[in-house]
Design a protein around this motif. Structure first.
Motif, short mmCIF file in Angstrom:
data_model
loop_
_atom_site.label_atom_id
_atom_site.label_comp_id
_atom_site.label_asym_id
_atom_site.label_seq_id
_atom_site.Cartn_x
_atom_site.Cartn_y
_atom_site.Cartn_z
N UNK A 27 30.99 30.81 43.14
CA UNK A 27 32.27 30.46 42.52
C UNK A 27 32.97 31.69 41.96
N UNK A 28 32.17 32.64 41.45
CA UNK A 28 32.74 33.88 40.91
C UNK A 28 33.42 34.65 42.03
N UNK A 29 32.72 34.75 43.16
CA UNK A 29 33.23 35.51 44.29
C UNK A 29 34.44 34.82 44.93
N UNK A 30 34.34 33.48 45.10
CA UNK A 30 35.45 32.75 45.72
C UNK A 30 36.70 32.84 44.84
N UNK A 51 31.40 50.58 36.91
CA UNK A 51 32.39 49.62 37.41
C UNK A 51 32.78 48.60 36.35
N UNK A 52 34.02 48.11 36.45
CA UNK A 52 34.53 47.10 35.54
C UNK A 52 35.65 46.38 36.26
N UNK A 53 35.89 45.14 35.92
CA UNK A 53 36.95 44.44 36.62
C UNK A 53 37.37 43.16 35.92
N UNK A 54 38.46 42.59 36.42
CA UNK A 54 39.00 41.36 35.85
C UNK A 54 38.47 40.16 36.63
N UNK A 55 37.85 39.25 35.95
CA UNK A 55 37.34 38.03 36.58
C UNK A 55 37.81 36.83 35.77
N UNK A 56 38.03 35.71 36.46
CA UNK A 56 38.49 34.50 35.77
C UNK A 56 37.34 33.52 35.56
N UNK A 57 36.20 33.86 36.08
CA UNK A 57 35.05 32.97 36.04
C UNK A 57 33.80 33.85 35.96
N UNK A 58 32.90 33.52 35.04
CA UNK A 58 31.69 34.31 34.89
C UNK A 58 30.52 33.33 34.81
N UNK A 59 29.39 33.68 35.38
CA UNK A 59 28.23 32.79 35.31
C UNK A 59 27.12 33.44 34.48
N UNK A 79 34.69 29.45 32.38
CA UNK A 79 36.08 29.79 32.73
C UNK A 79 37.00 29.01 31.81
N UNK A 80 38.31 29.11 32.03
CA UNK A 80 39.27 28.43 31.15
C UNK A 80 39.03 26.93 31.18
#
Lengths: 242, 290
Positions: A27-30, A51-59, A79-80
């Motif tokens: 789900x994180x990748x999709x 590395x660092x990045x913006x993600x909308x979902x984290x597990x 996630x939200x």
């Protein structure tokens, strides 16, 4: 306007089943893949040492000590939650954050966002991340560009995380409709809110992992109690006396 | 919370600036000529420097003007309005004092009251956030207002300024005492954050990501808290004790200047702690209390 709507006709959101989630991160990748279109979700030093990045979902993954039963590992997507009483919306000074009156989805308009970060401070769930390249806030959109997209086959008109989940741990639907799949799941499995005392009234619900039975004794256990015989037994006895 | 220099400078400089402007507005000092130019300039300079510093905290400052639109719901937007209104209303009073125009003092009194309203709106930006239990309490606005009043009283040479400074010290101690209990009182744990308390006692097994992210950098900032007790003492001595002592001595304006500089340094230390010690509940998901 960052005033919250009095009521929303639909309450679109997710049910996340912690019993079936295996923490595969699909789900994180999709989510990252689908939402990387357009302005996208930037990464910094993606292939470098830091590395660092913006993600909308984290597990996340947690170990739960269960009384009178074996400990359990629970993988936990975060996630939200598209809260009814979203504190991230009312703090926004520019009107960039809003909750849609028609379906309750909480969105950010990047053209109005000043990147002050106050909404991220106000969210108890860490659902918002500031995009370091663009300087504006990013969050789950419930894939508004999929769920309403008539150019996609009907089975694809759900959020990318839900569509991709190989164990069907994620479900999308309208909580305002008591007959919807998500409403029935919540009713049958006792779906719950995260940090209800924060007063946010989240739309998304979580289903608790089912309790496992008491741990059974290992079938190999009798073999562990080895009694030495013969010369080894005599040695064992003699050495024990010294 | 990451103690960003921009927000620390913003809230301390503008707090002191608006506090001083309130006293100038009310005519507590009533300077004239170039003395008025210098003193009003100091008030405006501090307030505007603070507001400028706040824009360095923005990721996308080109939209900054839109921050004036949401005053109905957002304290940050109200702060934008209150600060601009204060600076505009007090401008004729400042000119009147400088050039001897003799405009009625009521303009300054209205502007002075608005200056304190501005400080209140600044405080409410933080106080309103329920997800940071340490900030979400009545003593937060009391602390911001006491700093503004004591700073303004000190710079304008009020006889009671040492008392106001000691009040700042008392408020700081009370804020820390209540604040230290606030997270526990809010009752949030990893169990309530994940709902796994209905199963047993959860602990973090493996982090959700191996590298840093915005949440960890911005909100789950724990660096430097080990010196918190020392910094609290430094803040108390510099912001309240020393300047109060200096103002009691008959040192004239050099004494006021020295007390002002020390007070500002103490305010910066206290404000650094205000951010560094703030623990957003989101830290629970990472097994860290913010």
């Amino acid at each position: 306007m960052t005033a919250l709507p009095q009521a929303t006709a639909k309450k679109l959101g997710l049910v996340i089943d912690l019993d079936t989630c295996v923490g595969c991160q699909a789900c994180v990748t999709a989510c990252k893949g689908w939402n990387d279109q357009g302005q996208g979700l930037s990464d910094q030093d993606a292939y470098g040492a830091n590395p660092s990045g913006t993600f909308l979902n984290r597990v996340h993954s947690y170990q739960v000590a269960v009384p009178d039963a074996p400990a359990q590992i629970v993988t936990f997507p975060r996630s939200c939650l598209h809260c009814e009483n979203a504190p991230c919306v009312t703090v926004c000074p520019t009107g960039a954050s809003y909750k849609r009156a028609e379906d309750g989805i909480v969105l950010v308009n990047p053209d109005s966002c000043i990147g002050c970060g106050l909404c991220a401070w106000a969210c108890p769930y860490g659902a918002r991340e500031l995009d370091a390249d663009q300087g504006v806030m990013k969050k789950c959109t419930l894939c508004v560009d999929r769920i309403e997209n008539e150019h996609l086959p009907e089975e694809d008109r759900e959020p990318a995380c839900v569509r991709t989940c190989p164990t069907n741990a994620r479900h999308f639907g309208d909580f305002a409709d008591p007959e919807s799949k998500v409403s029935r799941l919540v009713a049958e499995r006792g779906g719950y809110d995260l940090m209800p005392d924060m007063g946010t009234k989240p739309t998304n619900k979580y289903l608790a992992p089912r309790k496992k039975g008491p741990g059974e004794a290992s079938p190999l256990a009798p073999l562990l109690d080895i009694k030495a015989k013969g010369i080894a037994g005599w040695l064992d006895k003699m050495l024990g006396k010294i | 919370m990451h103690p960003a220099p921009s927000v620390i400078l913003f809230s301390t400089l503008s707090g002191l600036g608006f506090g001083f402007l309130a006293f100038l507005g009310w005519g507590a000092l009533a300077p004239s000529g170039w003395a008025a130019f210098f003193l009003w300039g100091l008030g405006y300079g501090l307030a505007v420097a603070g507001l400028m510093a706040s824009t360095f905290h923005l990721g996308n400052p080109k939209n900054a003007l839109k921050a004036f639109t949401q005053w109905r719901t957002s304290w940050l937007s109200r702060e934008a309005w209150a600060s601009v209104a204060t600076l505009m209303i007090l401008a004729p009073m400042a000119l009147s004092d400088w050039l001897g125009l003799g405009l009625p003092r009521i303009i300054g009194q209205v502007g002075g009251a608005l200056a304190l309203v501005t400080v209140l709106t600044t405080a409410m930006i933080y106080t309103q956030i329920k997800a940071v239990p340490r900030w979400h309490q009545p003593l937060t606005p009391v602390m911001f207002l006491s700093f503004a009043v004591a700073g303004g009283a000190s710079l304008s040479g009020q006889v009671w300024a040492p008392v106001a400074l000691l009040v700042v010290g008392v408020v700081l101690v009370a804020l820390w005492r209540v604040g230290d209990q606030a997270f526990a009182k809010a009752g949030q744990t990893l169990g309530t954050a994940t709902g796994l308390d209905r199963l047993g006692t959860p602990t973090v097994f493996e982090p959700a990501h191996t590298a840093q992210n915005y949440l960890l950098r911005e909100m789950i900032h724990v660096v430097g808290r080990k010196h918190a007790q020392k910094l609290r003492l430094i803040a108390l001595v510099l912001a309240a004790g020393l300047p109060a002592l200096i103002l009691i001595l008959p040192l004239g304006w050099p004494g006021i200047a020295l007390a002002g500089v020390l007070h500002l340094a103490g305010a910066l230390a206290a404000r650094w702690l205000f951010f560094a010690e703030a623990e957003p509940v989101v830290g629970l998901f990472y097994g860290m209390r913010g």
